[in-house]
Design an enzyme around this catalytic site. Structure first.
Site, mmCIF file in Angstrom:
data_model
loop_
_atom_site.group_PDB
_atom_site.id
_atom_site.type_symbol
_atom_site.label_atom_id
_atom_site.label_comp_id
_atom_site.label_asym_id
_atom_site.label_seq_id
_atom_site.Cartn_x
_atom_site.Cartn_y
_atom_site.Cartn_z
ATOM 1 N N HIS A 1 37.017 44.657 129.049
ATOM 2 C CA HIS A 1 35.734 44.056 129.442
ATOM 3 C C HIS A 1 34.830 43.820 128.234
ATOM 4 O O HIS A 1 34.293 42.728 128.048
ATOM 5 C CB HIS A 1 35.025 44.948 130.470
ATOM 6 C CG HIS A 1 33.812 44.313 131.069
ATOM 7 N ND1 HIS A 1 32.600 44.246 130.426
ATOM 8 C CD2 HIS A 1 33.626 43.699 132.257
ATOM 9 C CE1 HIS A 1 31.724 43.622 131.191
ATOM 10 N NE2 HIS A 1 32.320 43.285 132.306
ATOM 11 N N ASP A 2 34.672 44.861 127.411
ATOM 12 C CA ASP A 2 33.800 44.735 126.242
ATOM 13 C C ASP A 2 34.589 44.569 124.945
ATOM 14 O O ASP A 2 34.010 44.600 123.862
ATOM 15 C CB ASP A 2 32.878 45.959 126.143
ATOM 16 C CG ASP A 2 31.875 46.011 127.300
ATOM 17 O OD1 ASP A 2 31.767 44.996 128.028
ATOM 18 O OD2 ASP A 2 31.227 47.060 127.474
ATOM 19 N N THR A 3 35.902 44.448 125.076
ATOM 20 C CA THR A 3 36.753 44.225 123.899
ATOM 21 C C THR A 3 37.549 42.954 124.162
ATOM 22 O O THR A 3 36.970 41.953 124.561
ATOM 23 C CB THR A 3 37.677 45.439 123.657
ATOM 24 O OG1 THR A 3 38.334 45.773 124.888
ATOM 25 C CG2 THR A 3 36.897 46.643 123.151
#
Ligand code: NAG
Ligand code: NAG
Ligand code: NAG
Ligand code: NAG
Ligand code: NAG
Ligand code: NAG
Ligand code: NAG
Length: 416
Positions: A214-216
């Site tokens: 999600h954040d990578t």
């Protein structure tokens, strides 16, 4: 949609009162500390034999298009150890309604990631498993204590644990039960349960927002998945008769369909299917239908009822899956409902009524509790269809599907 009502939940004897002012609700720091000191994880054990597997582990990564996942070296290495499902679809966007669908068989019109709750008269797979006392659990990375109900944790800073990726916590029928809440645990408890041979027969695994892409990105999540699974696949206790699904909540490009890269792994994958592809049409609802078929459990009477079943299991029960023409299918959005964020004055946002009669694709009928609660109402949707659609709003109408029933007989349908 803001949940403004006061929310008081009993948790292991502890009353937690959420703030009422915002859509993001949190227990106070004092309540968190008290719960961390007193709420113990609950890890029931059962051993109910299934037709195709004795344990199912459902692992979800985030927001990745099929091609991007297919090009990731770690995921393709994993695919060679299992069976690649090439025609598996998420059911809408964004994240939360997909996770919601995995536990309760519907999106309820959800089109957002807000702090939403599904009322206690809606059943989930927890009710389904209770029919045969099949132990289930969730492993949510960095959940601060079992059954934590805050919007995220920590409350600020980089994203770590988020409620929107936690299927069961969205349902009041789970959160109003202190024992069920304690079955929603973190990764520390996963490794503890693994070590002590007390993993449940069904589990849902959510890596944190770093590990799940999600954040990578998919390179990071692919490497995480490989590291997490390679070791487990070598563990005889973990892998014996176990079916693991590694999939995504949704794909990344909203404007197109929602095909997601999905791999079946573990000791329960039939040897002759290892390294192969299965192009049967599946959705997240197919997993609930497959759990029903595997353990002889009644359906929730929602979109799991008509969903296709994992093909090697469908063969065992003699169920013929549908072939779906996906060219005209928009599983990138959902129909309006009580959890929609839009202008709900244009329709009546009743809680959709499930089907209360019928065999469903798994062949075991519909849960008693669902029948008793909803039998006075007609089902809101045609939940016997393998493709979710809503004639009233025109959502997904005109999708063709058929199946070959032998001796040249073909059964054809179009959603309308
Ligand atoms: C995970 O849960 C356990 C058991 O409730 C708790 O002791 C621990 O602090 C939690 N770990 C993390 C990393 O949140
Ligand atoms: C997510 O979990 C990993 C360990 O698996 C940890 O290293 C990382 O810091 C966590 N991410 C955040 C933002 O806390
Ligand atoms: C993911 O991010 C890393 C680090 O920024 C980068 O090296 C890698 O190429 C990215 N992967 C993809 C598929 O873009
Ligand atoms: C879903 O896909 C259709 C067809 O490509 C497109 O018209 C629609 O805008 C998409 N919906 C969303 C919410 O992106
Ligand atoms: C997202 O899903 C659609 C099918 O519904 C597929 O055509 C598309 O390739 C997927 N996105 C990508 C870029 O892989
Ligand atoms: C289910 O609960 C909702 C919310 O409390 C309520 O509006 C609805 O009437 C209930 N439906 C049934 C069939 O009990
Ligand atoms: C509902 O779906 C089933 C199964 O695909 C189909 O046989 C039936 O005709 C559909 N019902 C309606 C009212 O369209």
């Amino acid at each position: 949609m803001l949940c403004k009502q006061s929310l008081v939940t009993l948790l292991g004897g502890l009353a937690l009162t959420f703030a009422q002012t915002s859509s993001e609700q949190y227990p106070s720091q004092a309540e968190i500390e008290a719960a961390q000191a007193s709420v113990l994880p609950h890890s029931p054990v059962s051993n109910v034999r299934g037709l195709a597997f004795n344990r199912f582990v459902n692992i979800w990564l985030e927001n990745t298009d099929f091609e991007a996942a297919a090009n990731d070296p770690h995921l393709s290495k994993l695919a060679k150890k299992g069976l690649l499902l090439t025609n598996y679809f998420a059911v809408t966007h964004p994240s939360e309604p997909n996770y919601c669908a995995a536990a309760g068989g519907d999106t309820f019109g959800m089109d957002n990631d807000d702090f939403l709750q599904v009322p206690a008269n809606v059943s989930t797979i927890a009710d389904m498993f209770d029919v045969k006392n099949i132990a289930w659990g969730e492993y949510q990375e960095h959940l601060p204590y079992p059954g934590y109900q805050g919007f995220r944790y920590p409350e600020s800073g980089p994203n770590d644990y988020v409620r929107k990726h936690n299927p069961s916590i969205l349902y009041d029928s789970v959160t109003q039960d202190a024992t069920r809440l304690r079955q929603i645990k973190n990764f520390t408890t996963f490794y503890d349960d693994l070590k002590h041979h007390r993993l449940p027969q069904y589990s849902f695994v959510t890596p944190n927002m770093t590990n799940d892409a999600h954040d990578t990105n998919i390179t990071f999540a692919g490497a995480w998945s490989y590291k997490f699974l390679a070791e487990l696949l070598e563990n005889e206790y973990f892998t014996k008769d176990t079916l693991i699904l590694l999939t995504f909540d949704e794909n990344d490009t909203y404007e197109i369909g929602n095909n997601i890269y999905s791999i079946l792994l573990g000791g329960a994958v039939p040897k002759h299917l290892i390294g192969k592809k299965d192009d049967t049409f599946y959705t997240h609802y197919s997993i609930i239908a497959s759990l029903s078929a595997n353990w002889g459990l009644p359906s929730l009477g929602r979109w799991d009822c008509g969903a296709n079943i994992l093909s090697f299991l469908a063969e065992k029960i003699g169920y013929v899956n549908y072939e779906v023409d996906t060219s005209n299918m928009n599983l990138n959005e959902t129909y309006p409902g009580p959890l929609s964020s839009g202008d709900i004055s244009t329709f009546t946002p009743n809680w959709p009524a499930p089907l209360t009669r019928g065999a469903c694709s798994a062949g075991h009928g519909i849960l008693k509790v669902v029948q008793n609660t909803w039998k006075h109402l007609a089902a809101t949707y045609n939940y016997t269809s393998p493709v979710p659609y809503d004639a009233a709003s025109g959502y997904n109408v005109g999708v063709k599907y058929h199946r070959k029933l032998g001796r040249g007989r073909v059964e054809s349908h179009i959603t309308k």
